[in-house]
Design an enzyme around this catalytic site. Structure first.
Site, PDB file in Angstrom:
ATOM      1  N   TYR A  26       0.843  -1.332  -0.021  1.00 24.47           N
ATOM      2  CA  TYR A  26      -0.055  -0.252   0.015  1.00 24.47           C
ATOM      3  C   TYR A  26       0.793   1.245  -0.107  1.00 24.47           C
ATOM      4  CZ  TYR A  26      -3.712   3.425   1.602  1.00 24.47           C
ATOM      5  OH  TYR A  26      -4.460   4.270   1.613  1.00 24.47           O
TER       6      TYR A  26
ATOM      7  N   ARG B 297     -10.966  -3.127   7.692  1.00 28.04           N
ATOM      8  CA  ARG B 297      -9.593  -3.732   8.240  1.00 28.04           C
ATOM      9  C   ARG B 297      -9.428  -3.977   9.887  1.00 28.04           C
ATOM     10  NH1 ARG B 297      -8.845   0.429   4.607  1.00 28.04           N
ATOM     11  NH2 ARG B 297      -8.394   2.252   6.157  1.00 28.04           N
TER      12      ARG B 297
END
Ligand code: NAD
Length: 246
Positions: A148, A189
């Protein structure tokens, strides 16, 4: 109704929820005509009925679909590239498939949307492109964000490249680097890490303000960068992270 984006046509990707949805709403409240797009058409339903918002299903992994959208909108004034996905893990956890998917969604999609919408902006003599990066590893090293963070750092490079090449043509291109923001994907998440207090603390401990950012706070920054108030601002990395990187 406010007027900071009066007369402007804006395209927003990933407008189905979170920061993209909040930004589409804020742009509309500031009198813009908004094309709110998302791969999940159902998520756009909540925006239907808001005057001056048009919704379209667009998958930013599909170059033809982006081109079709640009044909339909005609020349626009603002492009907000918001789509992105977070992979969790270190370099040793990462797979080729995850790397490829993340670069396609988080970076290549911006290459494609800018190629599709920049010519219209150049014809108009100006435009503002706002790209969603992240504080995670493009500003400050973030644990377990190898893929990411790498993609979001690439977004900063992409942003500066476009900014410098087109600054003399009236085009501005800026990046936004948020800290941890309360959105549906943050909830996912937290759930993926077990969903308990420890999982939430993993994210909250990064935020010295002791709270997550709100999607509306990021939308406010995107609105400033979209508007003529930021006419002297291009190629910038706008950190909005509740003091994470201080
Ligand atoms: P989110 O992750 O909750 O929602 C993302 C949206 O993107 C969804 O509506 C989804 O349907 C859409 N989407 C997914 N794939 C798509 C595709 N191929 N084409 C078009 N749309 C697609 O939203 P968020 O948490 O607000 O994140 C938005 C952006 O902000 C992302 O780029 C993210 O990396 C970035 N960001 C988020 C945070 C955070 O803490 N939430 C922090 C920093 C940066």
């Amino acid at each position: 109704m406010e007027m900071r984006l009066k007369g402007k046509t804006c395209v927003v990707t990933a407008a189905g929820q979170g920061i993209g949805a909040a930004t589409a709403r804020t742009f509309a409240r500031e009198s813009a005509r908004v094309w709110a797009t998302d791969v999940d058409a159902g998520k756009l339903d909540a925006l239907k009925g808001i005057e001056s918002i048009v919704t379209r299903r667009v998958d930013v992994l599909d170059k033809a679909a982006i081109g079709q959208l640009a044909s339909e909108t005609g020349a626009v004034d603002v492009l907000f590239n918001c789509a992105g996905f977070v992979h969790h893990g270190t370099v040793l956890d990462a797979t080729d498939e995850q790397w490829q998917f993340a670069f396609n969604l988080n970076v290549r999609s911006m290459f494609w949307t800018i190629q599709a919408f920049l010519p219209g902006m150049l014809e108009k003599g100006g435009g503002s492109i706002v790209n969603m990066s992240s504080a995670a590893s493009s500003v400050k090293g973030a644990a377990l964000r190898f893929i990411y963070g790498t993609t979001k750092a690439a977004v900063v490079g992409l942003t500066k490249s476009v900014a410098v090449d087109y600054v003399s043509k009236g085009i501005r291109c800026n990046a936004i680097c948020p800290g941890t923001v309360q959105t549906p994907s943050l909830d996912e998440r937290i759930s993926a890490l077990g969903g308990g207090a420890d999982a939430k603390q993993f994210f909250l401990q990064r935020q010295p303000t002791g709270r997550f950012g709100a999607a509306e706070e990021i939308a406010a920054l995107a609105t400033y960068l979209a508007s003529d108030e930021s006419a002297f601002t291009t190629g910038t990395v706008n950190v909005i992270d509740g003091g994470w990187s201080v």
